[in-house]
Design an enzyme around this catalytic site. Structure first.
Site, PDB file in Angstrom:
ATOM      1  N   ASP A   1      44.866  73.642 -10.627  1.00 44.78           N
ATOM      2  CA  ASP A   1      44.985  75.086 -10.392  1.00 44.78           C
ATOM      3  C   ASP A   1      46.424  75.516 -10.133  1.00 44.78           C
ATOM      4  OD1 ASP A   1      45.048  73.736  -7.929  1.00 44.78           O
ATOM      5  OD2 ASP A   1      43.087  74.446  -7.320  1.00 44.78           O
TER       6      ASP A   1
ATOM      7  N   HIS B   1      35.170  74.361  -1.273  1.00 42.03           N
ATOM      8  CA  HIS B   1      35.595  74.488  -2.676  1.00 42.03           C
ATOM      9  C   HIS B   1      36.211  73.200  -3.208  1.00 42.03           C
ATOM     10  CE1 HIS B   1      39.743  76.201  -1.241  1.00 42.03           C
ATOM     11  NE2 HIS B   1      39.905  74.931  -1.555  1.00 42.03           N
TER      12      HIS B   1
ATOM     13  N   ASP C   1      35.885  75.712   3.073  1.00 44.28           N
ATOM     14  CA  ASP C   1      34.680  76.424   2.639  1.00 44.28           C
ATOM     15  C   ASP C   1      33.928  75.654   1.554  1.00 44.28           C
ATOM     16  OD1 ASP C   1      36.265  76.757   0.391  1.00 44.28           O
ATOM     17  OD2 ASP C   1      36.300  78.940   0.446  1.00 44.28           O
TER      18      ASP C   1
ATOM     19  N   GLU D   1      35.495  78.837  -5.413  1.00 46.70           N
ATOM     20  CA  GLU D   1      35.056  79.303  -4.103  1.00 46.70           C
ATOM     21  C   GLU D   1      33.535  79.411  -4.045  1.00 46.70           C
ATOM     22  OE1 GLU D   1      37.179  79.014  -2.040  1.00 46.70           O
ATOM     23  OE2 GLU D   1      38.955  80.273  -2.210  1.00 46.70           O
TER      24      GLU D   1
HETATM   25  C1  F6R Z   1      44.499  72.225  -4.741  1.00 49.31           C
HETATM   26  C2  F6R Z   1      43.040  72.379  -4.745  1.00 49.31           C
HETATM   27  C3  F6R Z   1      42.302  72.739  -3.510  1.00 49.31           C
HETATM   28  C4  F6R Z   1      42.681  71.841  -2.326  1.00 49.31           C
HETATM   29  C5  F6R Z   1      41.903  72.267  -1.079  1.00 49.31           C
HETATM   30  C6  F6R Z   1      42.302  71.443   0.136  1.00 49.31           C
HETATM   31  O1  F6R Z   1      44.962  71.887  -6.017  1.00 49.31           O
HETATM   32  O2  F6R Z   1      42.471  72.242  -5.766  1.00 49.31           O
HETATM   33  O3  F6R Z   1      40.921  72.631  -3.758  1.00 49.31           O
HETATM   34  O4  F6R Z   1      42.388  70.524  -2.653  1.00 49.31           O
HETATM   35  O5  F6R Z   1      42.115  73.615  -0.825  1.00 49.31           O
HETATM   36  O6  F6R Z   1      43.621  71.706   0.468  1.00 49.31           O
HETATM   37  P1  F6R Z   1      44.375  70.836   1.574  1.00 49.31           P
HETATM   38  O7  F6R Z   1      44.499  69.472   1.020  1.00 49.31           O
HETATM   39  O8  F6R Z   1      45.707  71.507   1.752  1.00 49.31           O
HETATM   40  O9  F6R Z   1      43.511  70.890   2.786  1.00 49.31           O
END
Ligand code: F6R
Length: 261
Positions: free
Chosen positions: A67, A138, A136, A143
């Protein structure tokens, strides 16, 4: 779905890096799916060490990131282009033309998303996808409420994700509202998935992903549908799992597991 619980973040990083290295060594031109955020930083540090000290070779590897924030240019310090360059790509021998990160600044998002999907296919599909998980639930930026069949597209971030990611920006208002993200369906097509999670703030999402029914309200639960997914957790992230002892027992009984003292 395999659940592996470690005591520390360092252990998760080492164990997941060993899996990545193993796939690269058995298929040097493998296609690697990558995530950003805090969680995979230890994994990337270990891959860099393996490259520098053990000759782990990325010269034929292609990568696809999950992403990117809409509106951030590749040189923006909070963009995922910049993150990947600083935390992995500039330290290893990957060919720039083999690196793919979704564009946050394209003039035609619809066409770009289709191109990204086509490009994954042209490269032979993703062999191994690295994932984190949002508080959450994801995966990528899918989301709660995202279709489990979704493909690469623009997604509006949830308030919870904006709050979580505000730590990387000067102020909450600076966090982009939209992201371009691989879909859940795109992620599920990878041949192998590894999801890393550490910290108590991930415990509920991890329990929903592993022990509650598959639901678009926790898109990480879609990993239950995948034939080869492994979750690397620390004890805090695993702390709300009802069957935690069972997962640890399975791990201890695995052929090759160290004998317990
Ligand atoms: C980032 C992504 C997100 C993160 C998630 C956790 O490329 O795809 O799904 O993996 O938001 O983020 P952290 O590791 O910062 O807690």
């Amino acid at each position: 779905m395999e659940v592996v619980i470690y005591r520390t973040y360092e252990e998760i990083s080492m164990a997941s890096a060993a899996v990545v290295a193993d796939v690269i060594n058995s298929k040097p031109n493998m296609v690697l799916g990558l995530a950003t955020g805090s969680t995979p930083l230890g994994l990337y540090t270990e891959l860099i060490r393996m490259h520098k000290e053990e000759g782990l070779d990325f010269s034929h590897v292609s990568t696809f990131n999950l992403d990117e924030y809409v509106g951030l240019s590749p040189d923006h310090p909070q963009s995922y282009h910049y993150f990947m360059h600083e935390n992995l790509f500039k330290h290893i021998n990957i060919e720039p033309q083999n690196v793919h990160v979704p564009s946050g600044t394209t003039s035609n998002y619809h066409a770009f998303c289709q191109w990204y999907e086509n490009r994954i296919e042209e490269c032979g599909g993703i062999d191994l996808q690295v994932l984190g998980i949002g508080s959450d639930g994801h995966i990528a930026f899918n989301e709660p409420g995202s279709s489990l069949g979704s493909r690469t597209r623009i997604k509006t971030l949830s308030k919870e994700t904006i709050d979580d990611n505000a730590r990387f920006f000067d102020k909450r208002e600076d966090v982009p509202i939209y992201a371009i993200t691989m879909g859940v369906g795109t992620v599920l097509e990878a041949r192998k998935l590894i999801l890393l999670a550490n910290g108590a703030n991930k415990a509920k999402a991890i329990t929903d992903a592993i022990e509650n029914p598959v639901s678009s309200m926790c898109t990480a639960s879609a990993l239950q549908l995948h034939p080869d997914s492994t979750l690397f957790l620390d004890t805090d992230a695993a702390s709300q799992l009802k069957m935690r002892e069972y997962y640890e027992w399975i791990q201890a009984k695995k052929p090759g597991a160290p004998a317990s003292s």
